[in-house]
Design a protein around this motif. Structure first.
Motif, PDB file in Angstrom:
ATOM      1  N   ALA A   1      -7.948 -12.845  -0.265  1.00  0.00           N
ATOM      2  CA  ALA A   1      -6.870 -12.557   0.460  1.00  0.00           C
ATOM      3  C   ALA A   1      -6.531 -10.900   0.659  1.00  0.00           C
ATOM      4  N   GLY A   2      -7.418 -10.214   0.768  1.00  0.00           N
ATOM      5  CA  GLY A   2      -7.344  -8.571   0.971  1.00  0.00           C
ATOM      6  C   GLY A   2      -7.209  -8.052  -0.236  1.00  0.00           C
ATOM      7  N   ALA A   3      -6.988  -6.680  -0.265  1.00  0.00           N
ATOM      8  CA  ALA A   3      -6.986  -5.823  -1.361  1.00  0.00           C
ATOM      9  C   ALA A   3      -5.668  -6.266  -1.859  1.00  0.00           C
ATOM     10  N   ASP A   4      -5.711  -5.902  -3.255  1.00  0.00           N
ATOM     11  CA  ASP A   4      -4.451  -6.291  -4.009  1.00  0.00           C
ATOM     12  C   ASP A   4      -3.119  -5.310  -3.676  1.00  0.00           C
ATOM     13  N   ILE A   5      -2.420  -5.863  -3.010  1.00  0.00           N
ATOM     14  CA  ILE A   5      -1.124  -5.280  -2.569  1.00  0.00           C
ATOM     15  C   ILE A   5      -0.272  -4.362  -3.476  1.00  0.00           C
ATOM     16  N   LYS A   6      -0.282  -5.462  -4.600  1.00  0.00           N
ATOM     17  CA  LYS A   6       0.394  -5.070  -5.823  1.00  0.00           C
ATOM     18  C   LYS A   6       0.010  -3.623  -6.419  1.00  0.00           C
TER      19      LYS A   6
ATOM     20  N   PHE B   1      -8.351   4.601  -4.708  1.00  0.00           N
ATOM     21  CA  PHE B   1      -8.445   2.967  -4.318  1.00  0.00           C
ATOM     22  C   PHE B   1      -9.568   2.555  -3.649  1.00  0.00           C
ATOM     23  N   ALA B   2      -9.919   3.449  -2.484  1.00  0.00           N
ATOM     24  CA  ALA B   2     -10.847   2.955  -1.640  1.00  0.00           C
ATOM     25  C   ALA B   2     -12.104   2.166  -1.788  1.00  0.00           C
ATOM     26  N   PHE B   3     -12.326   1.341  -1.117  1.00  0.00           N
ATOM     27  CA  PHE B   3     -13.380   0.316  -1.654  1.00  0.00           C
ATOM     28  C   PHE B   3     -14.650   0.809  -0.634  1.00  0.00           C
TER      29      PHE B   3
ATOM     30  N   GLY C   1     -11.353 -20.583   3.154  1.00  0.00           N
ATOM     31  CA  GLY C   1     -10.010 -20.304   2.877  1.00  0.00           C
ATOM     32  C   GLY C   1      -9.644 -18.990   3.625  1.00  0.00           C
ATOM     33  N   TYR C   2      -8.761 -18.205   2.950  1.00  0.00           N
ATOM     34  CA  TYR C   2      -8.159 -16.810   3.466  1.00  0.00           C
ATOM     35  C   TYR C   2      -9.399 -15.689   3.243  1.00  0.00           C
ATOM     36  N   ALA C   3      -9.850 -15.198   4.280  1.00  0.00           N
ATOM     37  CA  ALA C   3     -10.487 -13.799   4.343  1.00  0.00           C
ATOM     38  C   ALA C   3      -9.741 -12.753   4.942  1.00  0.00           C
ATOM     39  N   LEU C   4      -8.888 -11.799   4.341  1.00  0.00           N
ATOM     40  CA  LEU C   4      -8.071 -11.126   5.042  1.00  0.00           C
ATOM     41  C   LEU C   4      -8.227  -9.611   4.480  1.00  0.00           C
ATOM     42  N   GLY C   5      -7.778  -8.652   5.309  1.00  0.00           N
ATOM     43  CA  GLY C   5      -7.656  -7.129   5.030  1.00  0.00           C
ATOM     44  C   GLY C   5      -9.042  -6.916   4.334  1.00  0.00           C
ATOM     45  N   GLY C   6      -9.059  -6.336   3.347  1.00  0.00           N
ATOM     46  CA  GLY C   6     -10.179  -5.731   2.525  1.00  0.00           C
ATOM     47  C   GLY C   6     -11.043  -6.959   2.090  1.00  0.00           C
TER      48      GLY C   6
ATOM     49  N   MET D   1     -11.739  -9.707   4.290  1.00  0.00           N
ATOM     50  CA  MET D   1     -12.448  -9.648   5.707  1.00  0.00           C
ATOM     51  C   MET D   1     -13.495  -8.634   5.872  1.00  0.00           C
ATOM     52  N   GLU D   2     -13.015  -7.354   5.207  1.00  0.00           N
ATOM     53  CA  GLU D   2     -14.040  -6.091   5.440  1.00  0.00           C
ATOM     54  C   GLU D   2     -15.234  -6.277   4.571  1.00  0.00           C
ATOM     55  N   LEU D   3     -15.054  -6.957   3.522  1.00  0.00           N
ATOM     56  CA  LEU D   3     -16.167  -7.136   2.625  1.00  0.00           C
ATOM     57  C   LEU D   3     -17.022  -8.229   3.262  1.00  0.00           C
TER      58      LEU D   3
ATOM     59  N   PHE E   1      -7.047  -9.146  10.019  1.00  0.00           N
ATOM     60  CA  PHE E   1      -6.741  -7.841   9.186  1.00  0.00           C
ATOM     61  C   PHE E   1      -5.252  -7.728   9.577  1.00  0.00           C
ATOM     62  N   PRO E   2      -4.458  -8.248   8.272  1.00  0.00           N
ATOM     63  CA  PRO E   2      -2.957  -8.054   8.316  1.00  0.00           C
ATOM     64  C   PRO E   2      -2.390  -6.602   8.092  1.00  0.00           C
ATOM     65  N   GLU E   3      -3.351  -5.835   7.977  1.00  0.00           N
ATOM     66  CA  GLU E   3      -2.750  -4.433   7.281  1.00  0.00           C
ATOM     67  C   GLU E   3      -1.679  -3.770   7.994  1.00  0.00           C
TER      68      GLU E   3
ATOM     69  N   THR F   1       0.858  -5.378   9.245  1.00  0.00           N
ATOM     70  CA  THR F   1       2.115  -5.715   8.928  1.00  0.00           C
ATOM     71  C   THR F   1       2.671  -5.062   7.456  1.00  0.00           C
ATOM     72  N   LEU F   2       1.658  -4.295   6.857  1.00  0.00           N
ATOM     73  CA  LEU F   2       1.940  -3.651   5.654  1.00  0.00           C
ATOM     74  C   LEU F   2       2.257  -2.114   6.088  1.00  0.00           C
ATOM     75  N   GLY F   3       1.872  -1.781   7.261  1.00  0.00           N
ATOM     76  CA  GLY F   3       2.108  -0.269   7.578  1.00  0.00           C
ATOM     77  C   GLY F   3       0.936   0.586   7.380  1.00  0.00           C
ATOM     78  N   ILE F   4      -0.276  -0.176   7.163  1.00  0.00           N
ATOM     79  CA  ILE F   4      -1.482   0.567   7.227  1.00  0.00           C
ATOM     80  C   ILE F   4      -2.295  -0.084   8.036  1.00  0.00           C
ATOM     81  N   PHE F   5      -3.644   0.512   8.131  1.00  0.00           N
ATOM     82  CA  PHE F   5      -4.754  -0.206   8.926  1.00  0.00           C
ATOM     83  C   PHE F   5      -5.895  -0.356   8.146  1.00  0.00           C
TER      84      PHE F   5
HETATM   85  C1  HXC Z   1      -1.721  -9.227  -4.234  1.00  0.00           C
HETATM   86  C2  HXC Z   1      -1.529 -11.443  -3.554  1.00  0.00           C
HETATM   87  C3  HXC Z   1      -2.325 -11.099  -2.077  1.00  0.00           C
HETATM   88  C4  HXC Z   1      -2.886  -9.540  -2.054  1.00  0.00           C
HETATM   89  C5  HXC Z   1      -2.108 -13.180  -2.269  1.00  0.00           C
HETATM   90  N1  HXC Z   1      -1.675 -12.719  -3.404  1.00  0.00           N
HETATM   91  N2  HXC Z   1      -2.400 -12.119  -1.477  1.00  0.00           N
HETATM   92  N3  HXC Z   1      -1.537 -10.572  -4.347  1.00  0.00           N
HETATM   93  N4  HXC Z   1      -2.440  -8.990  -3.097  1.00  0.00           N
HETATM   94  N5  HXC Z   1      -3.409  -9.420  -1.046  1.00  0.00           N
HETATM   95  C6  HXC Z   1      -0.821 -13.553  -4.618  1.00  0.00           C
HETATM   96  C7  HXC Z   1       0.733 -13.631  -4.259  1.00  0.00           C
HETATM   97  O1  HXC Z   1       1.356 -12.411  -4.375  1.00  0.00           O
HETATM   98  C8  HXC Z   1       0.804 -14.900  -5.095  1.00  0.00           C
HETATM   99  O2  HXC Z   1       1.140 -14.615  -6.472  1.00  0.00           O
HETATM  100  C9  HXC Z   1      -0.469 -15.634  -4.966  1.00  0.00           C
HETATM  101  O3  HXC Z   1      -1.275 -14.753  -4.594  1.00  0.00           O
HETATM  102  C10 HXC Z   1      -0.297 -16.888  -3.902  1.00  0.00           C
HETATM  103  O4  HXC Z   1       0.088 -16.339  -2.788  1.00  0.00           O
HETATM  104  P1  HXC Z   1       1.408 -16.874  -1.880  1.00  0.00           P
HETATM  105  O5  HXC Z   1       1.612 -15.719  -0.793  1.00  0.00           O
HETATM  106  O6  HXC Z   1       2.111 -17.518  -2.711  1.00  0.00           O
HETATM  107  O7  HXC Z   1       0.563 -18.010  -1.091  1.00  0.00           O
HETATM  108  P2  HXC Z   1       0.740 -18.577   0.538  1.00  0.00           P
HETATM  109  O8  HXC Z   1       2.212 -19.011   0.663  1.00  0.00           O
HETATM  110  O9  HXC Z   1      -0.296 -19.779   0.292  1.00  0.00           O
HETATM  111  O10 HXC Z   1       0.170 -17.464   1.301  1.00  0.00           O
HETATM  112  C11 HXC Z   1      -1.149 -17.025   1.405  1.00  0.00           C
HETATM  113  C12 HXC Z   1      -1.306 -15.621   2.246  1.00  0.00           C
HETATM  114  C13 HXC Z   1      -0.269 -14.512   1.593  1.00  0.00           C
HETATM  115  C14 HXC Z   1      -0.647 -15.796   3.748  1.00  0.00           C
HETATM  116  C15 HXC Z   1      -2.674 -15.427   2.209  1.00  0.00           C
HETATM  117  O11 HXC Z   1      -0.721 -14.654   0.262  1.00  0.00           O
HETATM  118  C16 HXC Z   1      -0.506 -13.275   2.049  1.00  0.00           C
HETATM  119  O12 HXC Z   1       0.104 -12.998   3.349  1.00  0.00           O
HETATM  120  N6  HXC Z   1      -1.068 -12.456   1.465  1.00  0.00           N
HETATM  121  C17 HXC Z   1      -1.312 -10.910   1.805  1.00  0.00           C
HETATM  122  C18 HXC Z   1      -2.473 -10.827   2.684  1.00  0.00           C
HETATM  123  C19 HXC Z   1      -2.696  -9.390   3.166  1.00  0.00           C
HETATM  124  O13 HXC Z   1      -1.827  -8.780   3.742  1.00  0.00           O
HETATM  125  N7  HXC Z   1      -3.871  -8.906   2.918  1.00  0.00           N
HETATM  126  C20 HXC Z   1      -4.114  -7.476   3.301  1.00  0.00           C
HETATM  127  C21 HXC Z   1      -3.749  -6.482   2.281  1.00  0.00           C
HETATM  128  S1  HXC Z   1      -3.955  -5.075   2.457  1.00  0.00           S
HETATM  129  P3  HXC Z   1       2.488 -14.441  -7.195  1.00  0.00           P
HETATM  130  O14 HXC Z   1       2.325 -14.037  -8.386  1.00  0.00           O
HETATM  131  O15 HXC Z   1       3.186 -13.358  -6.513  1.00  0.00           O
HETATM  132  O16 HXC Z   1       3.085 -15.889  -6.843  1.00  0.00           O
HETATM  133  C22 HXC Z   1      -5.950  -4.707   2.355  1.00  0.00           C
HETATM  134  C23 HXC Z   1      -6.396  -3.113   2.823  1.00  0.00           C
HETATM  135  C24 HXC Z   1      -7.743  -2.953   2.635  1.00  0.00           C
HETATM  136  O17 HXC Z   1      -6.565  -5.577   2.326  1.00  0.00           O
HETATM  137  C25 HXC Z   1      -8.066  -1.648   2.129  1.00  0.00           C
HETATM  138  C26 HXC Z   1      -9.193  -1.537   1.408  1.00  0.00           C
HETATM  139  C27 HXC Z   1      -9.140  -0.553   0.301  1.00  0.00           C
END
Ligand code: HXC
Length: 255
Positions: free
Chosen positions: A60-65, A78-80, A100-105, A107-109, A126-128, A130-134
């Motif tokens: 589901a992407g790179a770890d937002i936290k 942090f860059a991958f 299931g989900y292949a989002l952001g980082g 899906m880039e993988l 690529f939901p980046e 929505t987080l203010g990044i790309f």
């Molecule tokens: C950290 C994540 C996460 C993420 C999910 N989780 N995606 N934690 N980073 N990217 C965690 C949630 O916090 C939660 O933990 C648990 O996984 C389950 O997720 P839920 O949100 O409760 O599940 P659900 O309601 O089914 O929603 C699924 C989801 C949503 C639609 C996929 O989790 C979501 O929108 N996730 C973020 C997707 C995203 O924006 N990805 C792009 C990231 S930016 P807790 O402990 O909180 O319950 C990126 C940049 C790449 O990838 C750059 C490369 C360096």
């Protein structure tokens, strides 16, 4: 504890992320572990194809936290991309098997892989924004190359995830299967590839990459011709053609 596993069986390697509590979101440690496993795959002479497959969710992407509080330097660290580029340049074919989900980082993988297979309820995007990044792990480069500029911009500007069928229409994935068959389908394809001449497969992956990067088409065709002719110095070319003439299956030796 390790969050990434590697198995290599009958010439097929498979790398999986095991972090179900975060939908397999990728962090620095996971990507560094992957990096080390890639070295093992490269060193293993028996590996003919590498599958990326993680249960239930591809990632589901790179770890937002882990990224949220980064400053500019932190984001660079942090860059991958270095690891993702290494995957793209591996000398063996790679398949992303997406459940299931292949989002952001995540899906880039998948975009670093040569081939993508998705389960019918996969959600990719690529939901980046929505987080203010790309997308910052090759997405802005690899997505337009895969699907063309207009679809790439639609995906990246809206941040909306698409279904497997829509991804297939766009050319974002090669094929769609039942959710339960994603890994089996990838493995089936990997096994077919594994039966082909390994030197030819390795060389043609490189030739395709160089061709795509080469702005001068005539030069690209010259590179193809040079590498093609080089195959006639290999055992496998002799064996492959001899086997055809003798009406039997080839026994390639990767040389
Ligand atoms: C950290 C994540 C996460 C993420 C999910 N989780 N995606 N934690 N980073 N990217 C965690 C949630 O916090 C939660 O933990 C648990 O996984 C389950 O997720 P839920 O949100 O409760 O599940 P659900 O309601 O089914 O929603 C699924 C989801 C949503 C639609 C996929 O989790 C979501 O929108 N996730 C973020 C997707 C995203 O924006 N990805 C792009 C990231 S930016 P807790 O402990 O909180 O319950 C990126 C940049 C790449 O990838 C750059 C490369 C360096």
């Amino acid at each position: 504890m390790s969050q990434v596993t590697l198995k290599i069986e009958e010439g097929i390697a498979c790398i999986s992320v095991v972090r179900p509590e975060a939908l397999n979101a990728l962090n620095r440690e996971i990507v560094d572990e992957m990096d080390q496993l890639l070295d093992q795959v490269e060193k293993d002479d028996s590996a003919r194809c590498l599958i990326f497959y993680s249960e239930k969710n591809f990632a589901a992407g790179a770890d937002i936290k882990a990224m949220a509080e980064c400053d500019e330097e932190g984001a660079k660290a942090f860059a991958f991309s270095p690891v993702y580029n290494k995957i793209a340049d591996l000398p063996l074919p790679t398949i992303a098997a997406i459940e299931g989900y292949a989002l952001g980082g995540g899906m880039e993988l998948a975009m670093t892989c040569d081939i993508r297979i998705a389960g019918e309820s996969a959600k990719m995007g690529f939901p980046e924004v929505t987080l203010g990044i790309f997308p910052g792990a090759g997405g802005t480069i690899r997505v337009p190359r895969a699907v063309g500029e207009a679809f790439a911009k639609e995906l990246i500007f809206t941040g909306d995830a698409v279904s497997a069928q829509r991804a297939l229409q766009m050319g974002l994935v090669n094929r769609v299967t039942a959710d339960t068959d994603v890994y089996a389908e990838a493995e089936k394809m990997a096994k077919r590839i594994a039966k082909r001449g390994p030197v030819a497969i390795r060389m043609v992956k490189e030739v395709i990459r160089r061709g795509l990067e080469e702005p001068d088409q005539n030069r690209a065709i010259e590179i193809e011709a040079e590498q093609w002719a080089r195959l006639f110095t290999t055992y496998d070319q002799k064996e492959g053609m001899k086997a055809f003439i003798e009406k039997r299956k080839p026994r390639f030796e990767n040389r």
